[in-house]
Motif scaffolding. Sequence first.
Motif, mmCIF file in Angstrom:
data_model
loop_
_atom_site.group_PDB
_atom_site.id
_atom_site.type_symbol
_atom_site.label_atom_id
_atom_site.label_comp_id
_atom_site.label_asym_id
_atom_site.label_seq_id
_atom_site.Cartn_x
_atom_site.Cartn_y
_atom_site.Cartn_z
ATOM 1 N N ARG A 181 0.770 -1.209 -0.022
ATOM 2 C CA ARG A 181 -0.080 -0.189 0.098
ATOM 3 C C ARG A 181 0.947 1.358 -0.001
ATOM 4 O O ARG A 181 1.957 1.611 0.263
ATOM 5 C CB ARG A 181 -0.888 0.028 1.265
ATOM 6 C CG ARG A 181 -1.806 -1.274 1.371
ATOM 7 C CD ARG A 181 -2.489 -1.333 2.592
ATOM 8 N NE ARG A 181 -3.271 -2.447 2.720
ATOM 9 C CZ ARG A 181 -4.431 -2.797 2.378
ATOM 10 N NH1 ARG A 181 -5.163 -1.644 2.244
ATOM 11 N NH2 ARG A 181 -5.048 -3.736 2.285
ATOM 12 N N GLU A 182 0.246 2.191 -0.480
ATOM 13 C CA GLU A 182 0.986 3.798 -0.413
ATOM 14 C C GLU A 182 0.011 4.537 0.210
ATOM 15 O O GLU A 182 -1.170 4.470 0.517
ATOM 16 C CB GLU A 182 0.891 4.222 -1.719
ATOM 17 C CG GLU A 182 2.099 3.599 -2.711
ATOM 18 C CD GLU A 182 2.181 4.287 -4.214
ATOM 19 O OE1 GLU A 182 3.430 4.203 -4.672
ATOM 20 O OE2 GLU A 182 1.235 4.951 -4.419
ATOM 21 N N ASP A 183 0.755 5.693 0.864
ATOM 22 C CA ASP A 183 0.039 6.741 1.361
ATOM 23 C C ASP A 183 0.314 8.139 0.599
ATOM 24 O O ASP A 183 0.905 7.872 -0.347
ATOM 25 C CB ASP A 183 0.258 6.957 3.018
ATOM 26 C CG ASP A 183 1.846 7.228 3.196
ATOM 27 O OD1 ASP A 183 2.538 7.707 2.506
ATOM 28 O OD2 ASP A 183 2.227 7.202 4.284
ATOM 29 N N ALA A 184 -0.097 9.311 1.054
ATOM 30 C CA ALA A 184 0.426 10.546 0.231
ATOM 31 C C ALA A 184 1.857 10.531 0.039
ATOM 32 O O ALA A 184 2.116 11.431 -0.976
ATOM 33 C CB ALA A 184 -0.110 11.606 1.045
ATOM 34 N N ILE A 188 4.072 2.695 2.155
ATOM 35 C CA ILE A 188 4.162 2.584 3.563
ATOM 36 C C ILE A 188 5.302 1.623 4.158
ATOM 37 O O ILE A 188 5.736 1.778 5.270
ATOM 38 C CB ILE A 188 2.654 2.119 4.262
ATOM 39 C CG1 ILE A 188 2.445 0.703 3.921
ATOM 40 C CG2 ILE A 188 1.806 3.096 3.895
ATOM 41 C CD1 ILE A 188 1.075 0.196 4.720
ATOM 42 N N SER A 225 -1.967 -2.622 9.367
ATOM 43 C CA SER A 225 -1.974 -1.609 8.075
ATOM 44 C C SER A 225 -2.632 -2.502 7.102
ATOM 45 O O SER A 225 -2.896 -2.018 5.797
ATOM 46 C CB SER A 225 -0.569 -1.330 7.485
ATOM 47 O OG SER A 225 0.106 -2.523 7.138
#
Length: 827
Positions: A181-184, A188, A225
Motif C-alpha cells: 500500500r501507499e499513502d500520500a 508505507i 496496516s
Amino acid sequence: MARYALVIGIAKYDNITNLPKAVNDAENIAQLLKEHGRFDVQPLPGKLIESENRWQVTAEKKLLGKELGQALRMFLLEKAKGSEALIYFAGHGFEAPSLTGEPKGYLATTDCHKDGQNAIAFDDLNTLIAKSQLSSLVVLLDCCYAGSLLERSFIRSSFPVFNREQDYCLITASRAFERAREDAEGGIFTKAVIKGLSQDKADVTTGEVNANDLMSFVSRELKGSGQEAIYMGGGRSIPLVFYPGNNQVAIGVVSEECPYRGLQAFDKEHAKFFFGRQKVVNLIQQKLTQANFIPIIGASGSGKSSVVLAGLIPQLNESEWQVLDPIKPGFEPLIKLRGAFQKFFPGAKKEKLLKDLIENEINDVAAILENLPSSVKFLLVVDQFEEVFTGGASQQEKQRFIELLTQVVDITDSRLAVVITMRADFLEPCLHYSSLHHLIQTQAVFIPPLTGVDLKEIITEPAKLQGHSVEEALLLKILQDVKQEPGFLPLLEFALTKLWDKRDQKKHQLTLEQYEKLGELAGALNLHAQKVYDYPDFEDESPTQQRTQQEKEWIRLIFLRLVRTGEGEKDTRQRQPKATLLNIAGYDPNQQEQLSELLDGEAGLVKGRLLVTGKDEKGEAWIDLAHEALIEGWQTFREWRQQDRDLRRLSDRLADSRREWCNKGKSEQYFIQGGLLAEVRDSWQQLQPYVQSPQEDEDFYQRSDNHEKSWTAELEMALTESRLREKAARVENLLTVQPLESLVLAIQTMGENQEKLPQQILAPVQNSLSRVTNKARVSIPFRGHEDDVASVAISADGQTIVSGGGDGTVRLWNLQGQPLAEPLRGH
C-alpha cells in the motif's frame, strides 16, 4: 569490505498504472544508504546530476525487462562478487498463472505484460542469487505480492541460497497474496524502512542498525496496516547503517559488572553480553515465520537455553510477538502449562475453566486460544523439554502435554507458536509420540558447536563491552583447550567467570597466568566445586575453615537429590522444592535452619555458584543445580553418583507414584503395588537416606502396604472358603461309595474351617459332617489302647490317624486300622 547497493524505482509502465512515488521512495533509500550505510549505490533507472556529479533514480526514464535482467545479473555475479550487497526494489509486483496453473511471482518492468512477458520472475532472481558468491546479501522488495519470492519461489527451490555460508536477509513489503500500500508520501513499507534506519533507532553503543532490528521495527510499524512484512535470514545480522556510537571501550569507560554467566544460562536481562549465536537465532526467527512448533535440539551444554532466552526472546520482544513466561515441565508438566496461561484466566471461576481446558482430553489448544486476546501473537517457550521424560509424570500426563503443544500446527493462522529446547540424547523417547517425532524431523533447529569467529566472540566481546580485554596468549590457550573438551561451553563460561573475579584490575585484562592457576578449562569447575564443598570461606584465596562432617554429608545428599538417577550412568538434573531438601535435616527446627543456611546463606552453595534458587508460580522456593556440567565436571559428585544407584532410582519411583496418587485425589487405585511395592518393602531401611519427603513417603508406603495386605487377606479368605465348599461337596459325593474316605474328609474339612476361618463355620461344611456321621457305617476295629480313647485327629493329607487314650499313650494308625509305629508313652 566493499559494500554495493542496487536501488531500483520504476515509475513508468506501458501496460500497468504508473507509480510516480516509487522513484521518490527509491531515491530516499539510495541517499540513506550512501550517507549512512557506506554503500556504493547504483540507481536504476539512473540520471546524472551534473551539477552535483552524482547519479539518482529518475522518473523520466523507462526500465525495460531486458535492461533490468542484465543489471541484476551483472550486479550479483560480477560487480558485488565477494562483497556485501543490497538490492532495493520499488514498483509493481504481480502474480500470473504458469502453464501448469500454479501462481508465479514477478517484478514488473516498464514493458512487461500481465502474463509475465518481459517481467523478472522471482524464480529467475532466486537462481541468480543461488549462483552469486557474495559475502552478504540484503533484499528489500516494496511491491505487491512480494512475499511470493519467499513463500513460493524459495520454498519450491528448497532455499538454495540459504544453504550457503553467506549472511543474508530478505524482507518483503507484503505476503504472497497481499498488495503493498501507499499513502500520500509513498509506499508505507519504505516509509517504515527509512524510519527504522534512522539514528534514533541505532544501537546506543555501536551506533548500528542491523537487519534484525529493522525487521522488528517494520513489523511493529505495519501492524494493522493490511499488509505484513515477511522476513527470511541466515548467518550474522547484517549492519545496514552506521551512526556515531557510545562505545565504552573506545572512550575508556570501564564497568565492573561481570559479563559472563558462570554455569547459569544467559537470559533477557543479560542479552547484551550474549554473543556467538546470531546465525542460530536468525534461523529460529525465520522458521517462526513458516511454522508454529520449533524444536531446538543440542547436546548438553551447547547453550540451547541461552539461545532462546537471551537471543530469540529479546529479538521477538521488539516485534509483534508477546512472549509468555518460559516454563520447564518438571514433575507436573500440565500444572506448569497452566501457569503459562494463568494471567489470562483471572479469578477462581476462570482458573477452574483453564484447568478443565488443559486436563480434559475432549478440549484442544484452540479452546485455550479462544480465551486469549485476539490481536496478539503468542510464543510459548518450553525449556529443558527432556524433563517430560525424566520428571516422573505419568504416561497419561506426558501424552496430554505433548498433544496440547503439538496441536498448534493443526490450527490455521495460529496465534500461538511453541519453541522447545531439548537435549539431543533424549531424541529416542520422542519416537514414541508420532506428532512430536514428525515435527522434530521437519522443523528442528540443531545447535552446532561453537567454532571460529563465533567462539572468539563469546570469549572477548563481553569483556570488551565492559572496557576490558582478553590477553592474546590466554585467547590462544583457551582456543586450544576447547578442542580437547566435548561439551566445553559451560566449562568455558565458568572459567571466564572465575577469570573475571581474578582479572588484572589495573590493566583491566583477563590473563593467562590466572587461567593456569584456576586449573584451566577442565580443572576450574572441579577445583571450585571442591573448594566450596570443603570450606565455608571458599571466597578467600587460601581458605582455612573446614566444613563439619555433618555439613559435608548434607551437601552429598543435596546434590544426589538434585539429579534423577537414570539407567546406566545417564543422570539428569531435577529441581526440588527447598522444603523437600530441608527434610534431609529431619524435623528439628534448629537443624533445618542450619541446612537452609548451607543452601543459600552467606557461605552457602548458592553463593558458591553451584546451585541456583528461585520461586515457582505458587511463590514457593526451589533449588536446582547451576548447570548439568556439574554432574560430570565435579569429580566428587561423579563418585557419589556411582553409589546406591538402584536405591536412588527406587526413591525416584516412589516419589513419582506418591505425586500421582496425590494428583488423583489420593485414590487407592493409585497405591503402589506388585513388584514396586515389594522392592520398597524389602529395601525400606536402606532407602531412608534417599527418600525425598520422609513423612509423606512413609505414609504413602504404609497405606499401600496395608492396602495390599488387606486385599491379600481378603483374597486368601475367599480362596479358603471356595476350597472348603468344594471339599464339603466331595464329602457328599463320597458318602455312598467310599464312606470311610467321606468321613475322613468331612472331619478334615471341619478342622481346616476351624483353623483358617474360626469366626465362621460354613454351613456346607457343618452339614456335610453331620450327614456323614449319621449315615456312614464303617466297621474297622482299631485295637491297641488299654483304656478309653479321649481324642482322635486325622492328618492334613487324610492318610494318617492319631489317637490318644486314658492309658497314657498316643498311637498312629493307617486307614485300615493298622498301627504305624510304636506307641508314644507318657502322654
